[in-house]
Design a protein around this motif. Sequence first.
Motif, PDB file in Angstrom:
ATOM      1  N   ARG A  70       0.865  -1.175   0.000  1.00  0.00           N
ATOM      2  CA  ARG A  70       0.000   0.000   0.000  1.00  0.00           C
ATOM      3  C   ARG A  70       0.904   1.228   0.000  1.00  0.00           C
ATOM      4  N   MET A  71       0.662   2.113  -0.983  1.00  0.00           N
ATOM      5  CA  MET A  71       1.411   3.361  -1.098  1.00  0.00           C
ATOM      6  C   MET A  71       0.458   4.501  -0.816  1.00  0.00           C
ATOM      7  N   SER A  72       0.905   5.475  -0.031  1.00  0.00           N
ATOM      8  CA  SER A  72       0.028   6.602   0.267  1.00  0.00           C
ATOM      9  C   SER A  72       0.848   7.851   0.534  1.00  0.00           C
ATOM     10  N   CYS A  73       0.232   8.991   0.295  1.00  0.00           N
ATOM     11  CA  CYS A  73       0.874  10.266   0.607  1.00  0.00           C
ATOM     12  C   CYS A  73      -0.193  11.342   0.719  1.00  0.00           C
ATOM     13  N   ASP A  74       0.196  12.406   1.385  1.00  0.00           N
ATOM     14  CA  ASP A  74      -0.648  13.585   1.533  1.00  0.00           C
ATOM     15  C   ASP A  74       0.215  14.786   1.198  1.00  0.00           C
ATOM     16  N   ALA A  75      -0.370  15.762   0.530  1.00  0.00           N
ATOM     17  CA  ALA A  75       0.367  16.970   0.168  1.00  0.00           C
ATOM     18  C   ALA A  75      -0.605  18.143   0.150  1.00  0.00           C
ATOM     19  N   VAL A  76      -0.051  19.329   0.095  1.00  0.00           N
ATOM     20  CA  VAL A  76      -0.847  20.552  -0.024  1.00  0.00           C
ATOM     21  C   VAL A  76      -0.363  21.288  -1.265  1.00  0.00           C
ATOM     22  N   VAL A  77      -1.320  21.711  -2.086  1.00  0.00           N
ATOM     23  CA  VAL A  77      -1.005  22.464  -3.300  1.00  0.00           C
ATOM     24  C   VAL A  77      -1.688  23.822  -3.207  1.00  0.00           C
ATOM     25  N   SER A  78      -0.946  24.860  -3.532  1.00  0.00           N
ATOM     26  CA  SER A  78      -1.461  26.228  -3.477  1.00  0.00           C
ATOM     27  C   SER A  78      -1.895  26.704  -4.864  1.00  0.00           C
ATOM     28  N   HIS A  79      -3.107  27.246  -4.945  1.00  0.00           N
ATOM     29  CA  HIS A  79      -3.562  27.862  -6.199  1.00  0.00           C
ATOM     30  C   HIS A  79      -2.556  28.905  -6.673  1.00  0.00           C
TER      31      HIS A  79
ATOM     32  N   ALA B 212     -10.495  28.297  -0.624  1.00  0.00           N
ATOM     33  CA  ALA B 212      -9.214  28.615   0.017  1.00  0.00           C
ATOM     34  C   ALA B 212      -8.060  28.350  -0.945  1.00  0.00           C
ATOM     35  N   ASP B 213      -6.975  29.096  -0.757  1.00  0.00           N
ATOM     36  CA  ASP B 213      -5.812  28.965  -1.635  1.00  0.00           C
ATOM     37  C   ASP B 213      -5.224  27.558  -1.603  1.00  0.00           C
ATOM     38  N   GLU B 214      -5.105  26.971  -0.431  1.00  0.00           N
ATOM     39  CA  GLU B 214      -4.477  25.655  -0.318  1.00  0.00           C
ATOM     40  C   GLU B 214      -5.503  24.537  -0.449  1.00  0.00           C
ATOM     41  N   VAL B 215      -5.120  23.520  -1.237  1.00  0.00           N
ATOM     42  CA  VAL B 215      -5.947  22.342  -1.474  1.00  0.00           C
ATOM     43  C   VAL B 215      -5.174  21.133  -0.950  1.00  0.00           C
ATOM     44  N   ALA B 216      -5.825  20.313  -0.139  1.00  0.00           N
ATOM     45  CA  ALA B 216      -5.192  19.098   0.381  1.00  0.00           C
ATOM     46  C   ALA B 216      -5.350  17.980  -0.645  1.00  0.00           C
ATOM     47  N   VAL B 217      -4.252  17.275  -0.897  1.00  0.00           N
ATOM     48  CA  VAL B 217      -4.249  16.165  -1.852  1.00  0.00           C
ATOM     49  C   VAL B 217      -3.938  14.890  -1.083  1.00  0.00           C
ATOM     50  N   SER B 218      -4.732  13.856  -1.325  1.00  0.00           N
ATOM     51  CA  SER B 218      -4.544  12.563  -0.666  1.00  0.00           C
ATOM     52  C   SER B 218      -4.508  11.471  -1.731  1.00  0.00           C
ATOM     53  N   PHE B 219      -3.490  10.607  -1.653  1.00  0.00           N
ATOM     54  CA  PHE B 219      -3.330   9.535  -2.642  1.00  0.00           C
ATOM     55  C   PHE B 219      -3.115   8.222  -1.906  1.00  0.00           C
ATOM     56  N   THR B 220      -3.793   7.168  -2.347  1.00  0.00           N
ATOM     57  CA  THR B 220      -3.598   5.815  -1.828  1.00  0.00           C
ATOM     58  C   THR B 220      -3.764   4.837  -2.974  1.00  0.00           C
TER      59      THR B 220
END
Length: 179
Positions: free
Chosen positions: A137-146, A164-172
């Motif tokens: 299982r591979m997973s990560c979380d990141a934040v990307v700014s507009h 909001a400017d920041e968007v939370a990204v979640s991958f699994t």
Amino acid sequence: MVWELDSSDGRLELTTGVTGPAARMGHRLTIAMAWRASVQWSGDEPTAVELTVDVDSLEVVRGEGGVTPLSGPEKAVARANALKVLDGKKFPHIVYRTSAVAEAAEGYVLTGTLQIRDRVRDCAIDLRVEDLGDSWRMSCDAVVSHADFGLKPYSLMMGAMKVADEVAVSFTAERAKTG
């Protein structure tokens, strides 16, 4: 060896926030997007990763908060607004490419670039890897700014409520150890 993965192997979700004086009226959206990834291997070590997201696949899955529950037509409007912000017709893909992959305590640190529309920014990601026995299982979380990508977040009521400017990204994703 090359691993090919796609949305059938896992999920890629974005979570937006709401800001402004009227933020309580807005919905925090959860958005799913279709993706595909290629992982290059040298022996037992990954050496390169490329992940491509199909912008037109954007689907508003749910909305939290707001004055009333998020309706089907409101989901369609939110999707249309997001596609407009991303200029999905002109830029149909978001792409992450690694320039380096380094082993870390819980998996790997992926160093590379993220391209949204015509802007490319450096981006490091801590990819967690779990041994599930028959699969990984591979997973990560990141934040990307507009703002980092020159995107103007959607707003209403003359800016009194906006994404909001920041968007939370979640991958699994999961990958069988064999095959």
